[in-house]
Structure formats: structure tokens, C-alpha cells
Motif scaffolding. Structure first.
Motif: not given
Lengths: 336, 336, 336, 336, 336, 336
Positions: A6-10, A74-77, A79-86
Motif C-alpha cells: 500500500i505504501s508504494h501505490l500511486k 483503480q487507484v485514484s485521489s 481530497k489529497g488522499e489515495l483510494q481504490i475504486t473497486v
């Protein structure tokens, strides 16, 4: 598919792998349809996820805290934080029932844990006690380590602030005990057995204060009594069981446990009134604060020479300046 | 007559030896005649003395702070404290002028001083810096030690609270530096050069804050500016003189000096924002507090398991419990 | 199109004018398309803006902090705050390259700045020093003003809390110095030169603590050393350069700089120990607090007799009651 | 015999003059005989005195607090403080009854009092109010000054800490009011009438809090209610009596009175919520602290650059450095 | 349709009933169309609501704070909190004008209010005063209760923290007064009349500090003067009106009012200096804190043994453990 | 000769009676002869005494703390405090050995003790527990009372601050328990058994914290562990011995013991997190503070409406105002 930490996701990357569910909540969107918000975790951190209503219709779950899940998304952003759209999600249990290939599923990757080898830490801690503490305190310390080994191997050192992960208590204790041994070379007139026993046992009550090491939470006794007095009682009962021969020595050890938060404001019912108690208090506090700084520096992803404000330390930290290369005595395991 | 240490005197004993005058005041008794109250000192402590009017008539002095004096008298008790009723007193200077035998006069015995051999402490401190600090900080540290060696050898570490005696700053710095070296084995990813340089230089400004090491008092710059900023400036100027090549590294060292009191309330203008600064703060504070405890335990003469209340530590200390025998690496000199 | 001040904008209005970009971040919407969130500023304040994905496709930027941009859009309300929904955006640089008409572009309108004429403030401050401070402090003060004039003309007085804008340090210093002059008529036995020099120089270190006056941020030395000691060193070095003839007088001025935060908790390493230092502390603190109140009252747009809670002042302010008309000596420039 | 001020007495001098009795107590000596300890005062300070049993037999008194007495005696030193060994003492009343010459008896010399001419202070304060405060606050202020003039002329500003003497309240108020007028030139958009009325009335409740201006003590209402609410009520009642026409303005003035200690910890039931209230708080606090410093510097008789520790200010003060000669606008009366 | 209490609503339910508007704001959605966010209340709590643009077009309002409204809608969940998506809304006034059936409209159901019968509380409070307080305090207390009965019956005890509802002041006072009566059986040597009068009158100033009992807000005098001094003045004026015969007794009662917050930090201008004042302070504080705990426990809907963190109490509360059944003396009214 | 209470002695009186020695020290007078300073006590207080060298020669003692002595002497005043100049002194033991008449010797008169009949307090406390606490807590409470009855009957409630005398713990506990019972009538929904058990057991650890009830001093466990955790362990062990059937209930009781100091600063390791714990905390604290006030008011002998400053309460107390006559339920024993 290999696990991406997780700490490496972009932003923009795709994920197709396993996570641990750390939180889950169903909400309703504007049109009245339910969707799911999740917090997913692995050993490197946590991340929010959204399962919108259309996906949820196909992957209804249920998904509860503590479940292992397989996820495509898919990893998106936001409010400035990453999250996954499942795009797809199912529990490992259900996947197993369907006979899916789980060869990439490794629970060890999914738990936040000390970066060190816990067996090695334990071994070193045990040897330190066995080698450097004299009777009668030696058998008291080894007795307690034996009795609580199982809990000690997994318990975090705190719920949130420092070492809040599997084996955190062990790592913290190992660090404080080794520091105590080093400090005794500078302050040789202190009572070494007391200092070492105090360093090893000071946070013992944590194994009763905190439950569920994968996602630490305080127990009812933890909140209503606190780890300081719980640990004190554990020492006192072990001493009784061992018929500990030196009550004055025992009293001084108990005093170290009770006073190790250093001030009343931080929950010790008594102030340190011996030099041994004072030393253990400083070494404990120092290790916790250094770890907090470490954690904050490592979690920082912003630009500039300073991290964001740390709420507990009440300051931002300086990130600038290069570190010289060092060879740690016990190196954290590699991560891949 | 051999010198009896003040800390060993007992009620009823006679004294016939030398002291250092630490305070002196003339008062008037009920019948209007002048008498003299003195505070006399040697390396082990201080003691009150009275020169009643009849004796004063024969030994008119004058006696000023800093004078060495020869005294004959009787040790008595007044309000629970020992004091000397003086039967004869004269200054060493006057005695010398009169050709008296001064073979027992040894100024070293009369100054409150570190129990350690200062040359040896200095040697160890220097070697620690030379061996363990890499360039470019090595030459900065050695440059400052060289420049301020004379002051460093005599300055106390504080006026009152800890190591308030000849060589106190050296003893304190030596202790903190050795502890820092020990701590780095536990925290190997810290910047060792910064930690060691910070440990050695953190209290350097004391040599400008405090004057008169035999009876320490604050200088005007000490009170109006404080040792923290004075020491910071000394580091900054040495770096300029040396054309120090790494401004980022220097900034971090300066930060350690300025933040080493740990909190604003204790006079640091900034909070420690690096792990190196945090470590130096803890080691400095710990050494000072352990010394305060030591001093209080050693000065305690009362009965019972606890000392009297310590005003700065805000607690009484536990005296009970025997210490195991230890062999300190560098033993304090013997006292006789 | 004439510039409408941000502080005058209302929901539903259209805008077609220039702004300064104060913050910019790309995010992803629910359908995975990127959009842009901006913070736009002018001399009267700041405002959020959204560039949704369809507009962003036509106006791709890029837009970075510090860019001047031309914007067309609609003012709407989101969670109780105004924001602009952007219909067109481009950088001034790009517009210029395309030969567009930039006659309405005036950077002065886009920077948050003191409402006063900075040249006039500088002139008055200089004259105050020249007229009212006697040698040798006069040349020290004028020397420092000369050396740091460029920075002094633009530096804010603080990053956030008071006078956080272009020329804020100058405005604050001018105000404190004039107040000091007025106070000396009431306390004529204070050392006037010291009070005035202290009032003018107390915050000098701000020019090194803060960078980028258009969008103030702390420098690394600012965060690791602080403006108090930085300013102290600037005074000390100027005095050395001038061969300042009166070390006792200089020491007292240095003491004013170091103690001007009044208490250790607020970052002064020493408490004010002279009446001159005490006075400068009060006048500085008072001016900052009055300005904070001013700013909070002016930014308040709510109904009722009281403003919202001010986090630093820890209170709401009273807005009720009419002010009598006054003629300020130096009137802020008009705003159109 | 001319009066020698207590502050000018030196060890070894004889006195033959009048004093005010500030405290008196009979004790028993070792042989069981009574003796008398007194505290004697004049306008410059206080001094202890002893009337040993043989003298007491001839001068039996009685001597009570508030009595004027004629004294012959010898100034000696006891525990570092001067005191008088009395050879003769009698009350002025008894001396008068015996027809003794009392031409040197001047009560004005025996009371601790402001060094200024109280009539002149009153005149200036009145004119300031009359000239600079507009209706309707003008008549409120003048009404209160008129109603409480008698008390205002004598009341101290505090029992112990600052201006603790005859006319102290007047001197303090005059100083704060003049400072307020000066500050308004720097902050012209503040409501001048409110600031000036607040400055003049802020401590009005002191006339009810303190009794016995020659030897100030708190009244029962002073201790159980405090001067802040007592003063507030006085303003409120005067306004009611005058049918004050502007309730919003009155409310703001009342707020200044109640909030003038600035923080809850110092006894204000509300925080200053207007800029006018904030200014009055700062000017009041500043004047009190400057006076404390003044008093401490003047009472200091020790050597060295710093005074002894001031318990309220929690610091020693710097005495060093020469003051340039100044011409105060209103000079304190000469003392002989 | 019968009223469903807000505290009983669940996600997915339909509502068709009346509410009180507690807050209202118009916003603009992404497409630029206005929508309405509301906070709706009844006696059991509050709830957010959204009127999206299509519904708003048909039900344009306007809707202001304090309006009663009829609402049809759907209960959904947003960010973990329930809210109503409104399908129809109109004001009771408009419905009445249209001749709609309002038989289910009962304003009593819509106001947050004490669960007790206010008439009964008043009756009990009055009888307590009449029975247990002796003259002359009896008539003072009854006089004030009579004079302020109307306000006392509706005023809340605080704006936010405890008893923030219709009749809250009455409920709190009734509780403190009954506790005071009980405490006097344990401390019979306290002055019973003072304790009871103090208990009943301690918060009297709240009727002037707070306005609008249905949605409490502080008045300008409330914020600028505070209820403590306002209540003190009310007592003082009633005493004057009654020609109260015992000024010492009155002074002690006034002291109870002024000191009832117990410490200066909490806004009392004086500390309790009598045992009666101390007791009233403890009973007041205890009742407020117990009520805060009650309110927090009742509002908690989460799982686990502990509530969420309470910002004022600075702790989470323990919910575990069953309570034995009890029969309260005065039972709250049933809620349906 | 009948015993005169110390609190009734006056300067100039003769004494001829028995005392308890509370402190004793030999000193040396100016001529080098030993004399004795004593602190003598009876149930009403303590008093200094001097045995000068001539008397000491005839009455050599020895006299140790805890001895009963017969004394003849004269009451005089020294530095404002009464003391006895001894003409004859001998120990009761020696007098007994010499066959002297000891009929007036009554040890009960010589110990500082609760003014109440301890048997009656115990009886009432026991009945309260037996009547009002239900199983299973009833047997836990009665079990602990039985086990520690002997200590409970004599232990003070504190070493210095409140109830510092024989039976003080019992008196304090009895008072708090009765208050708890009274409070439960006002807060009937609290868990009565928990409140009462907590009230009775909250200070149980005092019997281990304090030793020597006639002249209370802290034990080593008392100082190194504290009464809070000692009492908690006592409850926990009794519960284990009784096989206490309800662990959740027990946990809540333990929480009351540990949290009863209310805040961490005052030594509780956890904050009260239940309403029962909050109530016990308030009732304990209130009883201690009321007793401190009582003690201070009774020990005050000065003039004026206010006592001297109380160091712990940090205020002077109001003495003015007459108390109405009351009939306490359980009257203190008469004193002669």
C-alpha cells in the motif's frame, strides 16, 4: 499477481491482490442506493476504498472487519488522499469455496507488523535477561517472559502512537532493554538487575490492556484500570508464586513499573523516587518518541524540508539533510 | 593537622585546619557588639561559623569571600545544623606573612570539585571526539574544545542544581557524550556525528554564562542572554572561522544546541525537530537529574527510608535497599 | 473588465479577471476523470475554485502556485463558503504569448499586502529612528535598516496570525515604534534610546525566518533556529562591524531582542529583566493581538453581535456598537 | 531633630525622631521577661525594632498599630537586616500630654505615599477626562470621580504588589489614563471615549476593596466579592442614576471593567472581547509591572548587577547600565 | 400520522410528520441549481435534511429557523449519520392557511426539553425553599423566584454542555437544591439557609445570559458580562428592594454566587472562602458533569463497551454493566 | 492536676501534667552546653518546649518520640508561638518505676484523635453497608471491613492535610458513605451498590500507606506504590478469596478505587469513566476539603474576618458571620 505494498501505490495504478479489511460501512448515495466504504490494510499501511452501488450489486459481500479480501480496482485521489475504486471484491473464504487460485494469498503480508524478525528479537531479549540479570530477579523476569510469551510475541506497544502493530511491544521492549544495558556502562553505580528487570517488564501490562493485535483496541480492563497497574499486579503475583526472597528488592522493581510514565499527568500514580526508576522512565519515553518521529518521517509524502504537524509531538519534523550509511546490528527483514 | 572534610565533621569535635570563605557578614549582638558570621567551605561541602565579639577583637581580619583562612574552633549544633564556634581565625595570607607553617595548606582540598581526575576526563572526552566523529564535524568539535579548554576544565555545569563545582561542566559533558556513544549502538540509523557533536557541545555556552568556578555565579550576559544562545553563537563563529563546508549539517548541529532544553518552558527557543536533537535533550536531562538525585542522597543525613523533599525534583527519594558492589570504569579519586 | 475584490464577491456573480494561484491540486472524480481544485487570491483574500474535467480538457494549464491567471467563471456556494466554478482559465504568461489584451492586469491588485503605502511607512520609521535615537544606538539602528531594507519592505510579520502579508513586518514595526515613542512620554525615566531601538529591531529576524512574502512560508533556519536568535545575531554582527563603543548598552539591547516574547513558553530564552525590555514586549504583543482582532472582525461575514470563535485568541469578538468617525494620521490607500 | 528617612538609615547610626507603628507584639525572653518587637514605618519604608525588657520597664506604652511614636535608639544589623535597638520610646499622644516639643512631628513624613503631589495628579486626571472624553461617557466618568474623590485621593492601588501606599490608586490611574491617551494616537480607529473611560475607571472598585490607606488591608467585601465586580456595580449604578442614554455603549464600558485583568486565571470573569478592552488590560498590567520593577530596583541594596529574586515577577532584575538624564513632565516632590 | 422521535428513526424508514427548523441554508449544486440543507429538530434531538433542487422547485418555502414544518421524506445515511431526503415540505403556517389537517401537530413534541414535568419541578423547588429556608433568606429566595418565574420555567442551564433545553435551568437547580438538602444531613454544622439559598440562586443569572430557550444562544450581556455577575447583581438588587436586614449574611450569599465556579480559570472572580460556598460549588459541578455523562451515554449509538471521546470531559465513558432497576422519586414523563 | 488541653493554654500559665513526645532534639547553646528542644502533643494539638541545660542536668531523660512524659513548666511566647520552658520533666515509665501517683495519666487525652466515638462510627458504617448494599457486593465490603477492622479503627485519613489523627480514616469514610447514601436519593438511577461500596472502600489502601497512627508517617510501600493501587489490590484479592461471581461488577468497583482522585495530576492512573466513579470522587474530595477548612478555621487564633493563608487550599478563609445553632446527629464527645 504479486502483492504491491500500500505504501508504494500511486494514483492511476491498477490493483489486483489481497487486503485485510480494517473498517467497513454501508452508506446511501444521493439517489438512495447503497454503496460501501472500506478501509483496506496490509503490512505497510491502510487505504480507503469505495464500492459503488453497481459493483456492490454484483459483489454483495458481506465484508466485515478482519476479513481477508481479494480486490480488483483503480487507484485514484480524493481530497489529497489515495483510494481504490473497486471493480471486483470477494472474501478469501468465498474464493476458497469456489476453488479459486489462492497461491498469492499470504496473510503475513497483510498485517501491520514490526519490520524485525520477532523470533530473533525474542531470542535476544531472553538472552539479555538470562545473561545480565542476577538472581533472584533473573528467575522473576524469565518466569514472566515464559508465562506471557504468546501475548508478548504479538502485542502492539500502543494502540495508536508508537509501535501500533504486531510485535510492537516486543520490539519496543527489546530496544529499551538494550539501551538500558548500554546506559549501565555509563552509570555503573546503579543497581543493574533492577534497571534491566524494570526495562524488560515496564510495559508488561500492555498484553492485558490491548486486544486484537492485528487491529489493536483497548480492553475494558485496559480502559478502566490501565496497563500500569495491570502490569504491576502481574509482577507481584509472579513474585508470590515464586516465593520471591527479597521484599525490598521487589518493592523497588514494583516502583519502577508504577512510576515508569515519569509524571502523574501521564498516568503514573507515583513519581520515580529512585535513580533506577528515573532511568527506565527516560529510556521508555525516549524510545517511544524516537519511534513516533520515525513513523511520522516515513509516512510523510509531502514536499519541502518539514513534515506536516504531528499532533502528539506538537511540531513538524525536519526531513532535510542526508543520513550517512549505517549497518544496523539487527536489520529489518527485506520487504518483498 | 590533617584536613577533616566538612562532610565528616561531627558535633563536639575540635577543628584546626584551613577553609575557604564562601560568605561573610558582620552583625551586632544584643549588647551592641559586632560579631562575625561566616560560611566556610572545602571540597566536601559548606558549614556556618560564628566569631563572637571577644574572639573577633583578637582576630579582626578582615575576611572576604574567596579568602583562605586557618581556623581553630569547636563544632556545635544550632537549629539542627552543625556550625563552628571559632576560637582563632586568620587569613592564609597573613599567616604566610608571619612565617607560619603552611605545609598542610592545600587549596585543592578547599574547593568543591568533581570527584574525578579532570585531566583524565578531558583526555577521554577528547579521544571520544577524535575517534568517533568524522569530518567535517570532527574539526569543528576539536577546534571548540581547544579554544575553550581552559574554561572547560574548571567551569561548573550549573550554579546550583547539578554538578555545581569545579570541573562540573567537564564531568557532565563527559558523561553525556559517553552515554550518546552507547545509545548509538541501539539507534544506529541516527546521524552519529551529529549526536556526538551535539552531546559534547550542548552546554558549551556555560563557560560564558557562569563565572568564578570556585563559587559559581551568573555573568551579566549569562542572565540577560543565557547559555543556550551564547553556546550557539560560539559554534556558529567557529564554523565560520573554519569555513565549515556543509551548511545543512551545521544547521542541524545548531538546532541541537538551541533545542537541547527540550521544551520552550525550559528556555529552548525551539523544540527538537530531529531525532538527533531529541536524543541529546534526553541524555542531557537524564544526566542532570541523576546527578541531582545522587547529590541529594549523599547530602542526606536523616533517618528513615526516604530523604527530605527535593525542591527541584519535587519529591523525596528512596534511600532503602542495598546496592550491589560495582567497579566503575573511571573511579573517583580517593578523598584522603 | 475591472477587478472585483475577492472580499466583495457574492454568490451568483460572474467573474472575468485575474488572480494569483495560491494552491493547486489535481483530483479524480467518481468516473475517474481528473479535475482541478485551486485556491485563488488577490489583495483582499483567497477563494476556492473548481475546474471540472470538461473545462480542464480545454484549458489544460498547467497552473502552479505563484502563477498569475485569467479566469472566467461563476461564483457559487459550497458548504457555506463561496467558490468559483471555472468556465475558462489560462496563465497570464500564455495569454501574453497569444497577444491578448492585458491592460487590466495589475499584479499589485493580486497580492495580499498592507493597506498602507510602504514607502511612506519606511520614511516615517526611518525618520523616527534618525530623530529620536541618540548615538551610538542611532547608527546601529540605521545601519541595520539600511542593510536589510529590501527584505524589510516586503516581509510579512508572521506566516499566519497577524500581518501575514507583503509589508506586514514594516507595518507592525512602524506601529510598535510609534507606540514606543508615545509611551516614553508617560514613562520618561526609561532609557529612550534602548526602547526605540528595541521596538524597531525586535522582529528583525523575521526577514530570515520567513521567505516568499507573497505566500509566506518558514525557512529551514526559521524553523530550526527561530527569528528571535536570528535577529539577535544580526544585531550582534552589525555592532561588531560598527565597533559599537558601549558593550553594556549593547547587552541591554540584545536582551530586549531575546526577551521580547515575554515568557519562555512563547519562545524567548530569557525573561525581560529590564523595564525597557518589558515595555517592548507589551507593545509588540499588544499590536499583534489588536491586529488579529482587526483581521478577524473584518473577515467576519456572519450575523449577530459576535464573530465566530478565534482559535488563537480563544474567544469570539464583539462586533456590536458603532465606532465614532476618526481621521487616521496615515490613511490606508483606497481600494479601487 | 530632622527626620532621617528609613531608606537612608545605616548600621551604627543613632536615631531620635518620630515613626508610625505598623506592627507590635510582646514576647518573652529566655529569662521569662517580656520584651517588645515593633515594625516602625515612615514614607520611605519600614524597619524592625526591639524594646528589651529593661527599656520596656521604663517605657511601658502601650503601643498599638497606627500610633505615632517618638523613638531614641541605635541602628544595628540582625540577620542581614537593619533594626533599631530602642533606648526610649513614647507615643506622640503621651508626649503631647506632657507638653513636649513636637515641632518636628509631621505625619506626612510617616506615611508611605506616592512621591507625586496628589492634588496635581487629581487635577491632571480630571482635565484629561473633561477634555478628551465626549458625552455621554464624559458625565459618567466625571460623576464617578466626583462621588468617590475622597477615597480616590488616598486609596492604594494594591495591598502589596504595586503602588501599595497613600494615593497609589490615583498615581496608577493617572499613569494608565495618560498612556491610553498616547496609545490612541497610534490606534486612532479605536473608540477613544471607551478607552479613556475604561482606563480611568478600571480599578475604581479598589476604593471598596481596600481599607485603611496608611496600612492597606482588604475589606470583607474586597475578599469575598473582589474589586472587579465592586467597580462594575459602581459604574452600573452611576449610569442608572444618570439615566445613561446609550445602553450599548455602557455595556462596552462595563465589559472593559470586568475583563481588565485579561485572563480568567487572574480573576476577570470574562475575556476582553473588544479591542478597547484589550488595550486597557495591557496598559493596566504594564503599569503595574513597571512599578513592581521600579519598587524592587529601588529597594535593592545588594551588590552586583542583579537584584534579588522577585517572587511575583519570578526573576531577578538587571541593575547595570547607566540611565541618561531625563526631565520627567511631572516630577516627584523632593524628599527632604 | 403519529410522531416518530428523531432519536428512534432508522435508516430506510419513511417520515411524514412535523419538525422544528433549527438551521437552514441554501447552497448550489455542481450544475448551478440551488438546494436546501436543513437541521430539523424535535424533543429527542436533531437531524440533517436535504431538499434537492427538483423538490425545492415545488416547495420553495421560505423556511427559517424557528419555523414549524410538515415533512415527507426518506431516512438515509450519509457519512455515518442519518439524514432525511425530503420529498415534500411546507410550513405549518402555510398548511394552516390552506386548511390542512393539523390535529397531529403538537409543538411540545418538537422542542428539546427537560423530560420532567416543569410545573412539578417548580412546585417542589418552591416548597423546598419555603419549608427549609428560614427568614430573612426565605423571603429573598422566594422574592427572586417569583420575580423571575417566567424565565426560570423555560431557560436552559447551558447553551451546549448540560441541560441545553427548555426547562434545563429549572431541572438543574431542582437537582442541586435537593442534593444540598441531603448533604446538610451529613454536614449539619454548615449554615443551612445559606447553602439552600446558594443552591437555588447560584445560576439565576442564566436567565439573562441565555436567550431563545428553544434554540439557546448567548445574549450580548451574557457574553460581555457573564451569568455569574449578572446573577450576583440580581440578588443584590432584590436584597435592596427588600431592605434585607442582615448585611453579613447577604455578603456570604453573594460570595456563594460569585465563587460557584470554584476556580478562577472557570470564571469565578473569587475562590470559595466559606464551607457553604465550597459545598454549592461541588454540588453544581457534580450535577453538570453527571448530566453530561448521561447525555453522552444516551446519545451513543456505537458498539463496544465504551462511548466515543467526550470533548469536554476528555474521556470516553464506560457503557458496560447492567443497571439494577430503580424507582426514581419523580419519574420523567413517558415519551409517547 | 487536671489536664489542660494544649489548644487552651495561654501565655504566662503554669502546666503540671502529662504529654506525648512528638519530636525531640538535643542542641548546644552558645556556651557549648547541651539543651533539649521537644515537641509535645495531646489530643488537641502540639507545642514546642525547651529544656535548658541546668534543668536537663537534673532531668537527663532520655526522651524519645512516642514517650509519655510528665512535665512542669511555664508557658511563654517565642516568635509569636507559645512554648513551654520546662522546669521538670520525666517519663511516665520512670515515674511509674518510682511509684509516683499516675491517676491523672490518661493516654487517650494525649493522642490527636477524631472527636467522635470510634465504636459508634464503626457501628454506623457497618450497618450502612449491611442494610443498603445488596449481594454480591455486600459480602465483599463486609469481608474487607472485617479483615481490616483493627487498622481501620486507628488509621488517619492522611498524614497532614485532613483527618490526620487516630480514627481519621474511619471518620472520613463514615462521612463519605453517609453522603453517598444521601446523594443516591437525588440520583436514583446510579448503581447504588457500586456507589456505596466505592464510598466505603475508596481509601482502604490508607491502612497500608500510613503507619503509626499516633504520629502518622508514610510506609515505604505507601511512598513507592501509593494507597490507590494498594487499596485496589486489597479489593481484588478479597474478591478472589470470595470467588466473587460478577466480574463486570467487580471491574467497575475496582475502577472507582483507582479513579477516585479524579484526575491524573492527583495520582489516579485512570479518569472516572462511570457516573458512580465520578460521584465517589466528588464526595471524597469535598469531605477532605471541608475538613481542611474546618481544621484551619479552628486552628486560627488571629483577629480579623479572615484566617491566615492556607497553603493547600491557596486562600484565606472567611471567619465572619455567626452560625445558627444546630444539633448534629452524632455529636463529637465532649472534651473534658
Amino acid at each position: 499477481m504479486a502483492h504491491q505494498l500500500i505504501s508504494h501505490l500511486k494514483e492511476g495504478e491498477s490493483v489486483h491482490q489481497f487486503f485485510l479489511v480494517r473498517a467497513a460501512e454501508t452508506r446511501t448515495d444521493k439517489s438512495g442506493k447503497p454503496f460501501l466504504t472500506l478501509v483496506l490494510g496490509d503490512k505497510s499501511g491502510t487505504l480507503g476504498a469505495r464500492v459503488w452501488s453497481d459493483v456492490l450489486a454484483k459483489c454483495p459481500g458481506p465484508f466485515a472487519v478482519g476479513d481477508y479480501v481479494g480486490v480488483q480496482g483503480q487507484v485514484s485521489s480524493y481530497k489529497g488522499e489515495l483510494q481504490i475504486t473497486v471493480q471486483y471484491i470477494n472474501s478469501v473464504e468465498a474464493l476458497k469455496a469456489r476453488g479459486r487460485d489462492l497461491k498469492d494469498f499470504d496473510p503475513e503480508l497483510l498485517h501491520l507488523a514490526t519490520p524485525y524478525d520477532r523470533q530473533q528479537l525474542w531470542q535476544e531479549l531472553w538472552e539479555l535477561a538470562e545473561t545480565h540479570i542476577n538472581p533472584p530477579l533473573r528467575s522473576l523476569v524469565l518466569g514472566l517472559l515464559t508465562r506471557y510469551q504468546a501475548e508478548f510475541m504479538v502485542s502492539p506497544a500502543a494502540r495508536l502512537y508508537h509501535h501500533p502493530y504486531l510485535g510492537g511491544l516486543l520490539e519496543h521492549t527489546w530496544s529499551v532493554a538494550r539501551h538500558a544495558l548500554a546506559s549501565l556502562t555509563v552509570y555503573p553505580d546503579l543497581h543493574a538487575d533492577l534497571v534491566l528487570a524494570g526495562a524488560i517488564l515496564h510495559d508488561l501490562g500492555k498484553v492485558k490492556e490491548l486486544a486484537n493485535p492485528h487491529a489493536p483496541e483497548a480492553t475494558a480492563p485496559g480502559q478502566l484500570l490501565g496497563h500500569i497497574v495491570l502490569g504491576w499486579e502481574m509482577v507481584r503475583e509472579e513474585a508470590r508464586a515464586l516465593n520471591f526472597p527479597d521484599p525490598t528488592l521487589l518493592l523497588q522493581l514494583e516502583h519502577i513499573i508504577l512510576s515508569h510514565h515519569g509524571t502523574l499527568e501521564f498516568g503514573s500514580p507515583v513519581l520515580p523516587k529512585t535513580r533506577e526508576a528515573l532511568l527506565v522512565y527516560y529510556l521508555d519515553d525516549l524510545d517511544a518518541k524516537l519511534k513516533m518521529m520515525d513513523q511520522h518521517l516515513q509516512s510523510d509524502t509531502g514536499e519541502g524540508d518539514f513534515t506536516s504537524y504531528h499532533r502528539v509531538l506538537q511540531r513538524g519534523l525536519y526531513k532535510g539533510g542526508e543520513r550517512p550509511q549505517t549497518e544496523p546490528e539487527t536489520s529489518p527483514e527485506s520487504e518483498d
